[in-house]
Design an enzyme around this catalytic site. Structure first.
Site, mmCIF file in Angstrom:
data_model
loop_
_atom_site.group_PDB
_atom_site.id
_atom_site.type_symbol
_atom_site.label_atom_id
_atom_site.label_comp_id
_atom_site.label_asym_id
_atom_site.label_seq_id
_atom_site.Cartn_x
_atom_site.Cartn_y
_atom_site.Cartn_z
ATOM 1 N N ASP A 160 0.853 -1.191 0.000
ATOM 2 C CA ASP A 160 0.000 0.000 0.000
ATOM 3 C C ASP A 160 0.887 1.240 0.000
ATOM 4 O O ASP A 160 0.723 2.156 0.800
ATOM 5 C CB ASP A 160 -0.906 -0.021 1.231
ATOM 6 N N ASN A 179 2.027 6.952 3.092
ATOM 7 C CA ASN A 179 2.779 6.015 3.917
ATOM 8 C C ASN A 179 4.286 6.234 3.827
ATOM 9 O O ASN A 179 5.074 5.340 4.153
ATOM 10 C CB ASN A 179 2.431 4.577 3.533
ATOM 11 N N ASP A 184 3.678 1.786 8.007
ATOM 12 C CA ASP A 184 2.415 1.055 7.864
ATOM 13 C C ASP A 184 2.486 -0.066 6.829
ATOM 14 O O ASP A 184 2.013 0.065 5.700
ATOM 15 C CB ASP A 184 1.274 2.018 7.526
#
Length: 324
Positions: free
Chosen positions: A200, A205, A218
């Site tokens: 992701d 992030n 994350d």
């Protein structure tokens, strides 16, 4: 699923933190934005700041969560800037509340949101991902999802269409466009290198730490798949509008690790897969009170008109690109 998160009251959170880290905590309990999990910033009586992430029940198995932690710990050992979980009093990085909710504890790390900027930033991002992928290629993750149509998009499509979230004409049109996309995915998605990925890797992030550089955070959506997945998510727009940024990313990446440029033509297929994944995931969360409050229009006729149009547009893009 929702009932378990309802048990996550302050007393439960403080008890879990104090048991996990074997120290007393002050009264600081700050909820942080998180779409899937429950995340809190807490402060010990020693004035240490920690982030506690309580994982959504039923989403990942214990083994899958430990594979996420292992990946980040291996990145940290390779001196890659990530935020890795702390080892707890139970000897592992994974705790569990009395009500069966898994959680992890992370050190608080400050940083500012990534801002798209000069060419050097894209080169640095590419080099960072190359380092992460070098670690990712070192071992398999058998308990994490595999990013490929047959491994996940088939089941996501079937589950979405049978979930009852769309009815009548909306269901017919949704079924038609999803099945058309699925046929293309199954015909055109190529098997290539599969490694552990962040999964992701959008700019939200990535943190910029003044004086230290970029930090990747994350890893909750870590999966096994083609390296290109982590690159295209960073682009600020469609590939054809971001050729400069993509080339700079690849320059940084290829300075440290080989990259199969043939996989670039899979980006629009991966985008379609992500769209389907997101719809299916939301469909499974629609009974969650927090989800309903944030997305009051989700599942309405107007919602499905927009989503079906977006899926049809993505199918058109794929067909126009003529992926062989």
């Amino acid at each position: 699923m929702q009932n378990k998160f309802d048990t996550l009251v302050p007393d439960t959170i403080f008890a879990a933190a104090e048991r996990a880290l074997e120290r007393r905590f002050s009264g600081v309990l700050l909820p942080l934005p998180s779409y899937i999990n429950r995340v809190y910033e807490m402060e010990s009586c020693r004035r240490e700041r920690f982030i506690l992430k309580f994982y959504r029940p039923g989403r990942w198995s214990r083994d899958a969560l430990l594979e996420e932690h292992l990946f980040t710990l291996e990145c940290k050992a390779a001196e890659i800037p990530v935020v890795a979980p702390l080892r707890l009093a139970n000897g592992t990085t994974l705790g569990e509340t009395e009500n069966g909710i898994y959680f992890a504890v992370f050190p608080k790390r400050w940083g500012r949101a990534l801002e798209e900027g000069e060419d050097e930033l894209w080169i640095r991002l590419g080099a960072l991902l190359a380092r992460v992928h070098t670690v990712g290629a070192a071992r398999p993750a058998p308990h994490r999802e595999i990013l490929a149509p047959r491994e996940n998009t088939l089941s996501e499509t079937a589950r979405l269409l049978s979930s009852g979230v769309a009815e009548g004409r909306s269901l017919d049109e949704l079924s038609a466009v999803l099945k058309a996309i699925l046929r293309v995915l199954l015909a055109k998605f190529r098997d290539g290198e599969r490694i552990r990925l962040h999964g992701d890797c959008h700019k939200g992030n990535v943190l910029e730490r003044p004086g230290e550089g970029l930090m990747l955070i994350d890893f909750d959506d870590m999966l096994t798949g083609p390296p290109v997945q982590d690159l295209w998510l960073l682009l600020p727009g469609p590939v054809e509008e971001c050729t400069r940024e993509l080339e700079l990313l690849l320059r940084g990446y290829e300075s440290l690790r080989e990259f199969d440029r043939r996989s670039l033509d899979q980006i629009e297929l991966l985008r379609a897969m992500r769209m389907i994944y997101f719809l299916d995931w939301n469909a499974r969360q629609r009974s969650d009170r927090n989800f309903r409050e944030r997305n009051p229009d989700w599942g309405s006729d107007s919602f499905w008109r927009r989503e079906i149009a977006s899926l049809a547009e993505q199918l058109s893009i794929i067909n126009h690109n003529g992926i062989s």
